[in-house]
Design an enzyme around this catalytic site. Sequence first.
Site, PDB file in Angstrom:
ATOM      1  CE  LYS A 114      -4.146  -2.770  -8.265  1.00  0.00           C
ATOM      2  NZ  LYS A 114      -2.850  -3.414  -8.156  1.00  0.00           N
ATOM      3  CE  LYS A 198      -4.056  -0.166  -2.910  1.00  0.00           C
ATOM      4  NZ  LYS A 198      -3.281  -1.352  -2.740  1.00  0.00           N
ATOM      5  CE  LYS A 201       4.087  -0.801  -5.729  1.00  0.00           C
ATOM      6  NZ  LYS A 201       3.719  -2.158  -6.068  1.00  0.00           N
TER       7      LYS A 201
HETATM    8  N1  AQP Z   1      -1.851   2.083   0.829  1.00  0.00           N
HETATM    9  C1  AQP Z   1      -1.427   0.964   1.409  1.00  0.00           C
HETATM   10  N2  AQP Z   1      -1.530   0.809   2.751  1.00  0.00           N
HETATM   11  C2  AQP Z   1      -1.073  -0.324   3.359  1.00  0.00           C
HETATM   12  N3  AQP Z   1      -0.489  -1.339   2.692  1.00  0.00           N
HETATM   13  C3  AQP Z   1      -0.367  -1.231   1.355  1.00  0.00           C
HETATM   14  N4  AQP Z   1       0.158  -2.035   0.416  1.00  0.00           N
HETATM   15  C4  AQP Z   1       0.040  -1.452  -0.798  1.00  0.00           C
HETATM   16  N5  AQP Z   1      -0.541  -0.258  -0.680  1.00  0.00           N
HETATM   17  C5  AQP Z   1      -0.812  -0.088   0.647  1.00  0.00           C
HETATM   18  C6  AQP Z   1       0.751  -3.334   0.707  1.00  0.00           C
HETATM   19  O1  AQP Z   1       2.022  -3.387   0.091  1.00  0.00           O
HETATM   20  C7  AQP Z   1       2.281  -4.733  -0.299  1.00  0.00           C
HETATM   21  C8  AQP Z   1       2.784  -4.752  -1.690  1.00  0.00           C
HETATM   22  O2  AQP Z   1       1.809  -4.228  -2.552  1.00  0.00           O
HETATM   23  P1  AQP Z   1       1.944  -4.446  -4.092  1.00  0.00           P
HETATM   24  O3  AQP Z   1       2.942  -3.549  -4.648  1.00  0.00           O
HETATM   25  O4  AQP Z   1       2.221  -5.846  -4.387  1.00  0.00           O
HETATM   26  O5  AQP Z   1       0.538  -4.173  -4.689  1.00  0.00           O
HETATM   27  P2  AQP Z   1      -0.580  -3.134  -4.452  1.00  0.00           P
HETATM   28  O6  AQP Z   1      -1.289  -3.442  -3.193  1.00  0.00           O
HETATM   29  O7  AQP Z   1      -1.410  -3.163  -5.682  1.00  0.00           O
HETATM   30  O8  AQP Z   1       0.164  -1.736  -4.322  1.00  0.00           O
HETATM   31  P3  AQP Z   1      -0.253  -0.379  -4.975  1.00  0.00           P
HETATM   32  O9  AQP Z   1       0.646   0.677  -4.488  1.00  0.00           O
HETATM   33  O10 AQP Z   1      -1.694  -0.111  -4.823  1.00  0.00           O
HETATM   34  O11 AQP Z   1       0.107  -0.604  -6.475  1.00  0.00           O
HETATM   35  P4  AQP Z   1      -0.681  -0.205  -7.751  1.00  0.00           P
HETATM   36  O12 AQP Z   1      -0.912   1.249  -7.708  1.00  0.00           O
HETATM   37  O13 AQP Z   1       0.273  -0.630  -8.849  1.00  0.00           O
HETATM   38  O14 AQP Z   1      -1.932  -0.992  -7.735  1.00  0.00           O
HETATM   39  C9  AQP Z   1       0.992  -5.535  -0.102  1.00  0.00           C
HETATM   40  O15 AQP Z   1       1.097  -6.317   1.056  1.00  0.00           O
HETATM   41  C10 AQP Z   1      -0.054  -4.469   0.085  1.00  0.00           C
HETATM   42  O16 AQP Z   1      -1.064  -4.901   0.970  1.00  0.00           O
END
Ligand code: AQP
Length: 333
Positions: A114, A198, A201
């Site tokens: 990140k 992955k 968002k």
């Molecule tokens: N691509 C993914 N595949 C499986 N699980 C995922 N999770 C996130 N992306 C995937 C799971 O969703 C839960 C909540 O995630 P989060 O919103 O708290 O944070 P994150 O993992 O940082 O999600 P993003 O989409 O990747 O957000 P950004 O882009 O803002 O960094 C968690 O249980 C995570 O494992």
Amino acid sequence: MSKKIFSGVQPTGNLHLGNYLGAIKNFVDLNNDNQNECIFCVVDLHAITVKQDKDQLTNNIRETAATFIASGIDPSKSIIFNQSKVHAHAEGSWILSCMAPMGWLNRMTQFKEKAGKDKEKASVGLYIYPILMASDILLYDATHVPVGEDQKQHLELTRDIAQKFNKDFDCEDFLRVPEPLIKKNFSRIMSLKDGLKKMSKSDPSDLSRINLTDTKDEIINKIKKAKTDSLPIPNEYQKLKDRLEAKNLLGIYSSISDQTLDKTIDEFEGKNFSDLKSQLAEVLLSKISPISDEIKKLVNDQNYLDKVLVEGANKAEEIAGKKIKEMKKIIGF
Ligand code: AQP
């Protein structure tokens, strides 16, 4: 066996299919098991580790709560609340950050991903994010934490921190060492445009993900445009090794249909990706569109969502407030 479940989702907008299949779908199954005590948190303190727009953040907090409910989490059975309303999370995070060695945090791959090349400009909050996550979980004596595969390393850190606290303060079993609950079938959903990244968002390309609020036409269009290759679908999983995007679409199909990858491969062996894509779009429409319609309905009922969040915060405060008090006593405050 009854489980104490804690997990969270950041209110950073664009909740997507990866969040649903990696985490929220699992939350719903756990909520439906009457033996479990479940706490699902909108982790807004985590969200501000990167810059957020004030009004957007407020809307996203409600939309994340709406997504939980629309997906099938029942607020009369599970606690739903937002993290910033319960002071103990931040307080616990500070205490634990004074126990956790920097070396442990330096190993966290999500920070490296990140923060990217500009590590010096990343917030200190982003760096210590996993400690806040440990505080979230440990304050509720969670036995199990349902997360996507990408959070496995943070969960391991939570376990290490709990054990170190118990040892340092000679209070065996005070902080409960939680178990991760990671779906075996297919727990890391990748971008529809790049099998190495992955689904996320924050990906600038909206075509890289299926948002849980996408319309039917958007879902069909995104699946149509998803990256694949020109080879037919093989007869065994091993042969997909270097075909990342192909593997991802088959994985998404298996996960949303609740079936093993082997079964999906049997179903599509020798067929082209256009066949898989049309069936995948169909199953996504049947599972995601009702959730999407319900989210849109719920976000228009702010009073209801705010009531759920306030009631949830009151219940969470009771549990976490008691734990932080005990924790402070152990330290000598
Ligand atoms: N691509 C993914 N595949 C499986 N699980 C995922 N999770 C996130 N992306 C995937 C799971 O969703 C839960 C909540 O995630 P989060 O919103 O708290 O944070 P994150 O993992 O940082 O999600 P993003 O989409 O990747 O957000 P950004 O882009 O803002 O960094 C968690 O249980 C995570 O494992």
